[in-house]
Design an enzyme around this catalytic site. Structure first.
Site, PDB file in Angstrom:
ATOM      1  N   ALA A  10      74.925 -51.372 100.073  1.00  0.00           N
ATOM      2  CA  ALA A  10      76.243 -50.845  99.677  1.00  0.00           C
ATOM      3  C   ALA A  10      77.420 -51.638 100.217  1.00  0.00           C
ATOM      4  O   ALA A  10      78.563 -51.230 100.019  1.00  0.00           O
ATOM      5  CB  ALA A  10      76.361 -49.388 100.135  1.00  0.00           C
ATOM      6  N   ASN A  11      77.182 -52.764 100.863  1.00  0.00           N
ATOM      7  CA  ASN A  11      78.300 -53.487 101.472  1.00  0.00           C
ATOM      8  C   ASN A  11      78.950 -54.497 100.539  1.00  0.00           C
ATOM      9  O   ASN A  11      80.001 -55.047 100.857  1.00  0.00           O
ATOM     10  CB  ASN A  11      77.834 -54.202 102.746  1.00  0.00           C
ATOM     11  CG  ASN A  11      76.745 -55.223 102.476  1.00  0.00           C
ATOM     12  OD1 ASN A  11      75.641 -54.839 102.093  1.00  0.00           O
ATOM     13  ND2 ASN A  11      77.040 -56.498 102.658  1.00  0.00           N
ATOM     14  N   GLY A  13      79.107 -56.127  96.071  1.00  0.00           N
ATOM     15  CA  GLY A  13      78.663 -56.119  94.683  1.00  0.00           C
ATOM     16  C   GLY A  13      78.516 -54.747  94.070  1.00  0.00           C
ATOM     17  O   GLY A  13      79.349 -53.849  94.260  1.00  0.00           O
ATOM     18  N   GLY A  15      76.488 -52.356  94.734  1.00  0.00           N
ATOM     19  CA  GLY A  15      76.328 -51.281  95.701  1.00  0.00           C
ATOM     20  C   GLY A  15      77.644 -50.799  96.254  1.00  0.00           C
ATOM     21  O   GLY A  15      77.848 -49.590  96.438  1.00  0.00           O
ATOM     22  N   SER A 134      66.592 -54.854  85.922  1.00  0.00           N
ATOM     23  CA  SER A 134      67.309 -56.052  85.480  1.00  0.00           C
ATOM     24  C   SER A 134      66.750 -56.444  84.117  1.00  0.00           C
ATOM     25  O   SER A 134      65.572 -56.193  83.830  1.00  0.00           O
ATOM     26  CB  SER A 134      67.093 -57.196  86.477  1.00  0.00           C
ATOM     27  OG  SER A 134      67.436 -58.448  85.911  1.00  0.00           O
ATOM     28  N   TYR A 159      61.601 -63.204  91.138  1.00  0.00           N
ATOM     29  CA  TYR A 159      62.625 -62.162  91.064  1.00  0.00           C
ATOM     30  C   TYR A 159      62.383 -61.262  89.852  1.00  0.00           C
ATOM     31  O   TYR A 159      62.420 -60.032  89.949  1.00  0.00           O
ATOM     32  CB  TYR A 159      64.013 -62.787  90.980  1.00  0.00           C
ATOM     33  CG  TYR A 159      65.118 -61.782  90.737  1.00  0.00           C
ATOM     34  CD1 TYR A 159      65.594 -60.974  91.758  1.00  0.00           C
ATOM     35  CD2 TYR A 159      65.670 -61.625  89.463  1.00  0.00           C
ATOM     36  CE1 TYR A 159      66.593 -60.043  91.533  1.00  0.00           C
ATOM     37  CE2 TYR A 159      66.665 -60.696  89.225  1.00  0.00           C
ATOM     38  CZ  TYR A 159      67.125 -59.914  90.260  1.00  0.00           C
ATOM     39  OH  TYR A 159      68.106 -58.976  90.025  1.00  0.00           O
TER      40      TYR A 159
END
Length: 289
Positions: A10-11, A13, A15, A134, A159
């Site tokens: 959450a820090n 982008g 989030g 994604s 990914y």
């Protein structure tokens, strides 16, 4: 009493935008972040009720410690947004537990976290779990003979595989919650192609479709604020049902207003879901029973 929402990664982008909006809606938001200094800095810019807690999804020990403390402090949790994700562009790396880093962080870490918090989620009247997928999942395949990509490793396909695994998890979780009559629902979302400096490079190895999108570059992307809308719909939209999957409505689901997204056939296959679930329980040691 405020609803409790947990947002991983959450820090920054997606989030951070998600945490900011949930706090604006009056929720008490737990910002689950690997770097607490960065989390505290981000939290200072949020007008609302937030707290920052350390969570490294690449370490099962960290996941267990975080979940135990959170479960004790918040007996009922209304929302879990499994947003955090590792995106590597270099050589193969592993988690603290020896898992390929993409799969270990993006899927297995969240699998363990969700299982450890499921009792607290069930204690809330209408809790939701949101799994962040994604569009790269559409070109991926789960090779259960080499799930950790030990052979022929390439970062972008790894990914994509991790995001396919995350998508499979979201749908299988929905099936299992329904079967047990749980009040918790599992929803999914993907952000399309959001405007970050990693986006074009991350698509280069996703097949012909990915190369076309990568070459289109920033012209085809949308802002992080726009990219966050599908997961906010999944998290707080009225009338959302378990198993719904949201993404952008525009070209190849890369951008645009929110709509129901289309998952790959493999992502929604119950046999694949059952097999991955068994493997995930064995690897993480976390059982949902």
């Amino acid at each position: 009493m405020s609803k409790i929402a947990v947002v991983t990664g959450a820090n920054s982008g997606l989030g951070l935008v998600t945490a900011t909006e949930l706090a604006r809606q009056g929720m008490h938001v737990v910002m689950a972040v690997r770097n607490t200094a960065a989390g505290a800095e981000a939290a200072r810019g949020i007008a609302g009720d937030v707290e920052v807690r350390e969570l490294d999804l690449a370490s099962l020990a960290s996941v267990h410690a975080f979940a135990a403390k959170l479960a004790a402090d918040h007996p009922a949790i209304d929302l879990l947004v499994n947003n955090a994700g590792a995106v590597l562009l270099g050589p193969r790396r592993t988690t603290a537990d020896g898992f390929e880093l993409h799969l270990g962080t993006n899927m297995l870490g969240h699998f363990a976290l969700t299982g450890l918090l499921l009792g607290n989620l069930a204690a809330a009247p209408a809790a939701r779990v949101v799994s962040l997928s994604s569009i790269t999942h559409k070109n991926a395949h789960l090779d259960f003979d080499d799930l950790m990509f030990e052979r022929g490793y390439r970062a972008s396909p790894a990914y994509g595989r991790s995001k396919l695994a995350t998508t499979v998890f979201g749908f299988e979780l929905d099936r299992r919650l329904r079967a047990t009559g749980s009040p918790v629902i599992s929803t999914l979302a993907h952000p399309g192609l959001t405007r970050t400096n990693l986006t074009p490079r991350a698509w280069e190895h996703q097949g012909r479709r990915g190369r076309i999108i990568a070459r289109a570059g920033l012209l085809m992307t949308q802002s992080v604020e726009q990219g966050t809308q599908p997961q906010l719909r999944a998290a707080t939209g009225p009338g959302v049902r378990g198993g719904q999957f949201f993404g952008p409505a525009g070209w190849w689901e890369t951008r645009g207003p929110v709509t129901e997204a289309k998952a790959s056939r493999e992502a929604t296959d119950p046999a694949v879901g059952k097999r991955l679930w068994t493997v995930a329980e064995e690897l993480t040691g976390v059982s949902y029973r």
